[in-house]
Design an enzyme around this catalytic site. Structure first.
Site, short mmCIF file in Angstrom:
data_model
loop_
_atom_site.label_atom_id
_atom_site.label_comp_id
_atom_site.label_asym_id
_atom_site.label_seq_id
_atom_site.Cartn_x
_atom_site.Cartn_y
_atom_site.Cartn_z
N GLY A 1 0.85 -1.20 0.00
CA GLY A 1 0.00 0.00 0.00
C GLY A 1 0.88 1.24 0.00
O GLY A 1 1.46 1.57 1.03
N VAL A 2 1.00 1.88 -1.18
CA VAL A 2 1.86 3.06 -1.26
C VAL A 2 1.04 4.33 -1.49
O VAL A 2 1.36 5.16 -2.32
CB VAL A 2 3.00 2.92 -2.30
CG1 VAL A 2 4.03 1.94 -1.81
CG2 VAL A 2 2.46 2.52 -3.67
N ARG B 1 -10.33 7.03 6.15
CA ARG B 1 -11.63 7.66 6.45
C ARG B 1 -11.71 9.06 5.85
O ARG B 1 -10.68 9.68 5.54
CB ARG B 1 -11.90 7.68 7.95
CG ARG B 1 -10.94 8.49 8.78
CD ARG B 1 -11.39 8.52 10.23
NE ARG B 1 -10.30 8.89 11.12
CZ ARG B 1 -10.49 9.41 12.31
NH1 ARG B 1 -11.72 9.63 12.76
NH2 ARG B 1 -9.47 9.72 13.08
N SER C 1 -3.02 -0.10 8.82
CA SER C 1 -4.40 0.12 8.34
C SER C 1 -5.39 0.20 9.50
O SER C 1 -5.18 -0.42 10.54
CB SER C 1 -4.82 -1.05 7.44
OG SER C 1 -3.77 -1.41 6.56
N VAL D 1 0.60 7.35 3.35
CA VAL D 1 1.46 6.87 4.45
C VAL D 1 2.56 5.98 3.88
O VAL D 1 3.75 6.15 4.19
CB VAL D 1 0.65 6.10 5.52
CG1 VAL D 1 1.58 5.54 6.58
CG2 VAL D 1 -0.40 7.00 6.16
N HIS E 1 -6.40 2.38 19.21
CA HIS E 1 -6.22 3.59 18.40
C HIS E 1 -7.60 4.02 17.88
O HIS E 1 -7.91 3.92 16.70
CB HIS E 1 -5.28 3.25 17.24
CG HIS E 1 -4.99 4.41 16.34
ND1 HIS E 1 -4.47 5.60 16.78
CD2 HIS E 1 -5.14 4.55 14.99
CE1 HIS E 1 -4.32 6.42 15.76
NE2 HIS E 1 -4.72 5.81 14.66
N ARG F 1 -12.82 5.76 12.48
CA ARG F 1 -11.95 4.70 11.92
C ARG F 1 -12.73 3.38 11.84
O ARG F 1 -12.49 2.58 10.95
CB ARG F 1 -10.72 4.51 12.81
CG ARG F 1 -9.80 5.72 12.88
CD ARG F 1 -8.66 5.45 13.83
NE ARG F 1 -7.75 6.58 13.97
CZ ARG F 1 -7.83 7.49 14.94
NH1 ARG F 1 -8.78 7.41 15.85
NH2 ARG F 1 -6.95 8.48 15.00
O1 LIG Z 1 -7.17 9.30 11.62
C1 LIG Z 1 -7.13 8.41 10.78
O2 LIG Z 1 -8.14 7.96 10.24
C2 LIG Z 1 -5.78 7.90 10.30
C3 LIG Z 1 -4.86 7.53 11.39
O3 LIG Z 1 -5.41 6.53 12.22
C4 LIG Z 1 -4.46 8.71 12.22
O4 LIG Z 1 -4.66 8.68 13.45
O5 LIG Z 1 -3.90 9.65 11.66
#
Ligand SMILES: O=C(O)C[C@H](O)C(=O)O
Length: 312
Positions: free
Chosen positions: A10-11, A84, A121, A14, A177, A90
């Site tokens: 995945g390029v 997103r 991801s 990020v 996260h 997310r």
């Molecule tokens: O916020 C997002 O959707 C992307 C990533 O998880 C982030 O925290 O930057």
């Protein structure tokens, strides 16, 4: 020069920012890029290779159009999946990215038996969980990048509030996260000085709020995607720790197996990273309030995993 190979699946923003950093800083000898967009991945490999030659680094970057070319990696980073858009969480990416993750894992593991995999991801913790289940690999070898990013965001907001101390701030965030991540003000310092010594409770609460919202703030401003410099840089730190067997401690998403009294769930906790991936999980002595927040964050990840178990 080291003889290490890093692969990136995945390029997009990020993945390509990460590739650029690794190649121009000579962090690995070979960099393999893979993406479903065949022309795009070739363009990225060419552009990054040309930047590498400008920088006099010796990393060789290749686009892999066939599965069998993507092989013998020491570390693989998976950023594949959709990002997103404003107004989305997310978690809204769950089912689409779970299918992509399963297919990527199935493609890459036969030719990369010795790799440590870093998942980027989203939704991150659920994606680490699914990568572990799809590969049947041990938990030390599949790790999620998010805690370093969230801690960096918290450090940024601490600096913004203080107006001094940049470069001396150690911020700490654990948990998933997602919206229920747990920024740990008590474990965060400026040059060893606790936050409560230099900031009011209101300021600290504001930092916690902004940290949790840090990704969404950038998504809203960008309108077409999500953050990439801080995620890519955070991933670079993990890669260096693994390739150079640094035994450094970072917050990363890992499968818990009894730690913090949870099992069969992925969450962000401090770990030691070395050549074998996660070599140690560190259990912090949390206060009751922090334990409750962590438990809420674990419950949010569990909800996603339950959906995956039902729908996939
Ligand atoms: O916020 C997002 O959707 C992307 C990533 O998880 C982030 O925290 O930057």
């Amino acid at each position: 020069m080291n003889k290490k190979t890093v692969g990136i699946v995945g390029v997009g923003n990020v993945g390509s920012t990460l590739a650029f950093t690794l190649a121009t800083k000579n962090i690995c000898s070979t960099l393999l890029l893979k993406d479903v967009r065949e022309n795009f991945v070739q363009a990225m490999a060419l552009d990054i290779s040309q930047a590498t030659n400008a920088s006099k680094s010796k990393t060789v970057t290749k686009a892999c159009l066939k599965d069998e070319e993507f092989k013998n990696c020491d570390v693989i980073v998976i950023t594949a999946g959709i990002a997103r858009r404003p107004g989305m969480s997310r978690d809204d990416l769950l089912l689409t990215n779970a299918k992509i993750m399963t297919s990527v894992i199935t493609q890459i593991i036969p030719n990369n038996p010795n790799a440590v995999i870093i998942v980027v991801s989203n939704p991150l913790d659920a994606m680490v969980y699914i990568a572990l289940k799809a590969s049947n690999w041990s938990r030390n070898k599949i790790i999620g990048m998010a805690g370093i990013l969230d801690s960096a965001r918290m450090a940024h907001f601490i600096f913004e509030k203080l107006g001094y101390g940049q470069g001396q701030i150690e911020a700490s965030v654990m948990g998933g996260h997602g919206d229920d991540m747990v920024p740990l003000a008590d474990f965060s310092t400026v040059a060893g000085v606790r936050l409560s010594e230099v900031l009011s409770k209101e300021d600290i609460d504001d930092i916690v709020y902004k940290t949790k919202n840090g990704g969404a703030q950038i998504v809203k401003l960008l309108e077409t995607g999500s953050a990439y410099y801080a995620p890519a840089y955070s991933t670079t730190l993990m890669i260096e720790a693994i390739l150079e067997d640094k035994k450094e401690i970072y917050p990363c998403a890992v499968m818990l197996d009894g730690e913090y009294s949870y099992e069969d769930i992925v969450s962000g906790v401090p770990v030691m990273l070395g050549a074998n991936g996660v070599e140690k999980i560190i259990e912090l002595n949390l206060k009751n309030e922090q334990k409750e927040q962590f438990s809420k964050s674990i419950a949010s990840v569990k909800e996603l995993i339950d959906i995956l178990k039902e729908k996939l």
